[in-house]
Design an enzyme around this catalytic site. Structure first.
Site, short mmCIF file in Angstrom:
data_model
loop_
_atom_site.label_atom_id
_atom_site.label_comp_id
_atom_site.label_asym_id
_atom_site.label_seq_id
_atom_site.Cartn_x
_atom_site.Cartn_y
_atom_site.Cartn_z
N LYS A 196 -2.20 -12.51 -7.50
CA LYS A 196 -0.85 -12.98 -7.82
C LYS A 196 -0.41 -13.92 -6.69
O LYS A 196 0.05 -13.49 -5.64
CB LYS A 196 0.10 -11.79 -7.91
N GLU B 232 4.83 -17.89 -6.37
CA GLU B 232 5.33 -18.76 -7.45
C GLU B 232 5.66 -20.16 -6.94
O GLU B 232 5.77 -21.10 -7.71
CB GLU B 232 6.54 -18.13 -8.15
N GLY C 212 2.74 -11.23 3.15
CA GLY C 212 4.05 -11.82 2.92
C GLY C 212 5.04 -11.29 3.94
O GLY C 212 4.66 -10.81 5.01
N GLY C 213 6.31 -11.37 3.58
CA GLY C 213 7.37 -10.97 4.50
C GLY C 213 7.44 -9.46 4.70
O GLY C 213 7.05 -8.69 3.81
N THR D 65 9.57 -7.55 2.05
CA THR D 65 8.84 -7.36 0.78
C THR D 65 7.76 -6.29 0.95
O THR D 65 7.55 -5.46 0.07
CB THR D 65 8.19 -8.69 0.32
N GLY D 66 7.11 -6.31 2.10
CA GLY D 66 6.05 -5.32 2.37
C GLY D 66 6.59 -3.90 2.31
O GLY D 66 5.95 -3.00 1.75
N GLU E 262 -0.17 -7.37 5.32
CA GLU E 262 -0.21 -8.38 6.39
C GLU E 262 1.16 -9.04 6.41
O GLU E 262 1.47 -9.81 5.50
CB GLU E 262 -1.30 -9.42 6.10
N CYS F 254 2.30 -16.96 10.22
CA CYS F 254 2.70 -15.59 10.59
C CYS F 254 2.50 -15.33 12.08
O CYS F 254 3.26 -14.60 12.70
CB CYS F 254 1.91 -14.59 9.77
N GLU G 162 12.04 -13.38 12.54
CA GLU G 162 11.05 -14.41 12.20
C GLU G 162 11.76 -15.58 11.52
O GLU G 162 12.31 -15.42 10.43
CB GLU G 162 9.99 -13.82 11.26
P1 NAD Z 1 7.38 -13.08 0.41
O1 NAD Z 1 7.35 -11.70 0.92
O2 NAD Z 1 8.67 -13.64 -0.04
O3 NAD Z 1 6.40 -13.26 -0.84
C1 NAD Z 1 5.02 -12.98 -0.75
C2 NAD Z 1 4.49 -12.66 -2.14
O4 NAD Z 1 5.08 -11.45 -2.60
C3 NAD Z 1 4.80 -13.72 -3.20
O5 NAD Z 1 3.67 -13.86 -4.03
C4 NAD Z 1 5.97 -13.10 -3.95
O6 NAD Z 1 6.07 -13.55 -5.29
C5 NAD Z 1 5.59 -11.63 -3.90
N1 NAD Z 1 6.70 -10.69 -4.09
C6 NAD Z 1 8.01 -10.87 -3.78
N2 NAD Z 1 8.71 -9.76 -4.11
C7 NAD Z 1 7.83 -8.86 -4.62
C8 NAD Z 1 7.94 -7.54 -5.13
N3 NAD Z 1 9.13 -6.89 -5.20
N4 NAD Z 1 6.83 -6.92 -5.58
C9 NAD Z 1 5.64 -7.54 -5.53
N5 NAD Z 1 5.46 -8.80 -5.07
C10 NAD Z 1 6.56 -9.46 -4.61
O7 NAD Z 1 6.72 -13.98 1.56
P2 NAD Z 1 6.60 -15.55 1.61
O8 NAD Z 1 7.96 -16.09 1.90
O9 NAD Z 1 5.85 -16.04 0.41
O10 NAD Z 1 5.63 -15.75 2.88
C11 NAD Z 1 6.09 -15.80 4.17
C12 NAD Z 1 5.84 -14.48 4.88
O11 NAD Z 1 4.45 -14.14 4.83
C13 NAD Z 1 6.19 -14.56 6.34
O12 NAD Z 1 6.93 -13.42 6.73
C14 NAD Z 1 4.83 -14.56 7.04
O13 NAD Z 1 4.85 -14.07 8.35
C15 NAD Z 1 4.02 -13.72 6.12
N6 NAD Z 1 2.57 -13.97 6.30
C16 NAD Z 1 1.81 -13.04 6.98
C17 NAD Z 1 0.45 -13.28 7.20
C18 NAD Z 1 -0.38 -12.28 7.97
O14 NAD Z 1 -1.60 -12.42 7.98
N7 NAD Z 1 0.18 -11.28 8.61
C19 NAD Z 1 -0.13 -14.45 6.72
C20 NAD Z 1 0.66 -15.36 6.03
C21 NAD Z 1 2.02 -15.11 5.82
#
Ligand code: NAD
Length: 506
Positions: free
Chosen positions: A190, A193, A243-244, A247-248, A265, A299, A400
């Protein structure tokens, strides 16, 4: 310009008809509700494609396809050599498509072509590395008391939902799919978007490679509609998320239904420490690279620069001079050194943090403004920005920002530098610049982060573990560590002497 025209011109995409589709059970299919989402080129602020949106029904179809493919054993029972062959074939196809994929990434994400090409090269390496690992021994054995013999085997976990962000769209897809497939799992990817295009192109290549049906699936869509059903499904055995941090945390909560395996991550606020005895030119160069590479949307960005008071004023003066020369522009222009931000939303977020920095009393010595001249009028560009005299407890030092905004903090002693570095909810990465080998080792050990670089920054080795301490995540990607995260450990005990226990008298 229509999406077909635009993308066939920019990305030389021969058959962009799949843009509106999902890849489920080995076939391109239309989304059941025929809804789409616009994809923006952030350097121009214009819509370049309409991507098909998966509904919950589509996600269920993908889950069922992956479940059946796993339970039937079409992939986990495939010999590791055959798995390796298909992964290698995919690596070569990505390599052959390097320029195309890089251009698509640039027009969707805003990063420079040089950065996008680097990402594609890393994706190729990732698939090759895990193709190699698929055939390597992974089990263990130990001396058991006679008459028993015991061994430990690693088996695939099952169906993996893999949710990725927008900052390295193709590379994150590779980091997720390659180890999972090498270990014999089935996958549902996934993408974000905001940046789904290179994943669609990747799946066209996956389709050409010919993985068995249902082994690898693509659902584009929003987090709530396409991501969350994966997280909540009891038919999914593992969620791998990048991701963030917020969200994690939601994902962790929503995944408990079947106690699925979860690896996360997440974000970072990484300290980069410059001691007075460092090689000055390298430290200056890496301090700039660590925060302005990929427009700071990394990140592990070195977003907190801790500078020894002994060189503080001169270092800042030189850093500002170097930073002012960074050429910000459309990523497709070969002279651009820093591209646009990924979206208007990200631009707004960063501008907001710049205002917060000012009200917190940090001194803005470079940048801080949106760029709207010389062809950048409609894009989401921002100047590389530097704050000095930032208080370690202030919001811009703790949260961040995820953009090209550097927070500089002075320190006087090694102990103080370590304390400031560790004063963060995050623990993803850190940099240490010094010519004192002992000090470098002491500080590297004292910092609570998943990776510490000495006299370098952002050197990412596929062979090593990648992941964070504290709120930067759970689990590790890359290397054998990332492979193991896609396996369950099973102990098999056999006896060489078959006889009753005699425990009960009757
Ligand atoms: P985000 O958390 O907004 O979204 C990441 C993904 O999660 C997207 O595909 C989004 O559609 C999905 N998502 C959102 N809400 C969800 C839910 N309720 N259930 C399931 N999936 C959901 O993050 P972003 O803005 O796309 O990316 C930036 C973040 O990613 C930053 O915080 C960055 O530090 C982190 N990041 C971490 C690493 C790492 O290796 N640690 C690498 C790259 C990015």
């Amino acid at each position: 310009m229509s999406q077909v025209n635009y993308l066939s011109k920019v990305g030389k995409w021969s058959n962009p008809t799949h843009i509106g589709q999902l890849y489920i059970n080995g076939e391109w299919v239309d989304p059941s509700e025929n809804r789409t989402i616009p994809v923006i080129n952030p350097a121009m602020g214009e819509t370049i494609a309409e991507v098909g949106l998966a509904s919950q029904k589509d996600v269920q179809s993908a889950i069922l396809a992956a479940r059946q493919a796993f339970d039937d054993g079409v992939w986990r029972s495939t010999s590791p050599h055959k798995r390796a062959k298909l992964l290698s074939k995919l690596a070569s196809k990505i390599e052959d498509d390097l320029n195309n994929l890089a251009e698509i990434e640039t027009v969707n994400n805003g990063k420079t072509l040089r950065e996008a090409k680097g990402d594609v090269e890393e994706a190729v390496k990732t698939f090759r590395y895990y193709a190699g690992l698929a055939t390597k021994p992974t089990g263990e054995t130990f001396e058991a008391e006679e008459p028993f013999v015991a061994r430990v085997v690693r088996e695939p976990i099952g169906v993996c939902g893999q949710i990725i962000p927008w900052n390295y769209p193709l590379l994150m897809a590779a980091w997720k799919l390659a180890p999972a497939l090498a270990a014999g799992n089935t996958c549902i990817l996934k993408p974000s978007e905001i940046t789904p295009l290179t994943a669609i192109r990747l799946f066209e290549l996956i389709d050409e490679v010919g993985f068995p049906k249902g082994v690898v699936n693509l659902v584009n869509g929003t987090g709530v509609e396409a991501g969350q059903p994966l997280v909540e499904s009891t038919l999914v055995d593992k969620i791998a998320f990048t991701g963030g941090t917020a969200t994690g945390k939601t994902i962790l909560e929503k995944s408990v239904g079947n106690l699925k395996r979860v690896s996360l991550e997440l974000g970072g606020k990484s300290p980069n420490i410059i001691f007075a005895d460092a090689d000055y030119e390298s430290a200056l160069d890496y301090a700039t690279f660590a925060i302005f590479n990929n427009a700071g949307q990394v990140c592990s960005a070195g977003s907190r620069l801790l500078v020894d008071q002994k060189i503080y004023d001169q270092f800042i003066k030189d850093l500002v001079e170097v930073t002012k020369k960074i050429r910000v522009g459309n990523g497709l222009d070969p002279s651009s050194e820093m591209g646009s931000l990924v979206s208007e939303q990200q631009l707004t977020k960063i501008k907001n943090y710049i205002e917060i920095g000012k009200t917190e009393g940090a001194k803005l010595v470079c940048g801080g403004n949106r760029l709207r001249t010389n062809g950048l009028e409609d894009g989401f560009f921002i100047e590389p920005t530097i704050f000095v005299d930032v208080k370690p407890k202030s919001r811009i030092a703790q949260e961040e920002i995820f953009g090209p905004v550097l927070c500089i903090i002075p320190f006087e002693t090694e102990e103080e530098a370590i304390n400031i570095a560790n004063d963060s909810p995050f623990g993803l990465a850190a940099g240490i610049f010094t010519s004192d080998v002992s000090k470098a080792e002491r500080v590297a050990k004292a910092i609570r982060a998943g990776v510490t670089w000495i006299n370098t920054y952002e050197q990412n080795l596929i062979e090593g573990p990648w992941g964070g301490y504290k709120e930067s995540g759970i689990g590790r990607e890359l290397g054998i560590y990332g492979f193991n995260e896609y396996t369950e450990v099973k102990q098999i005990i056999n006896t060489l002497k078959v006889e009753p226990t005699g425990w009960f008298s009757s």
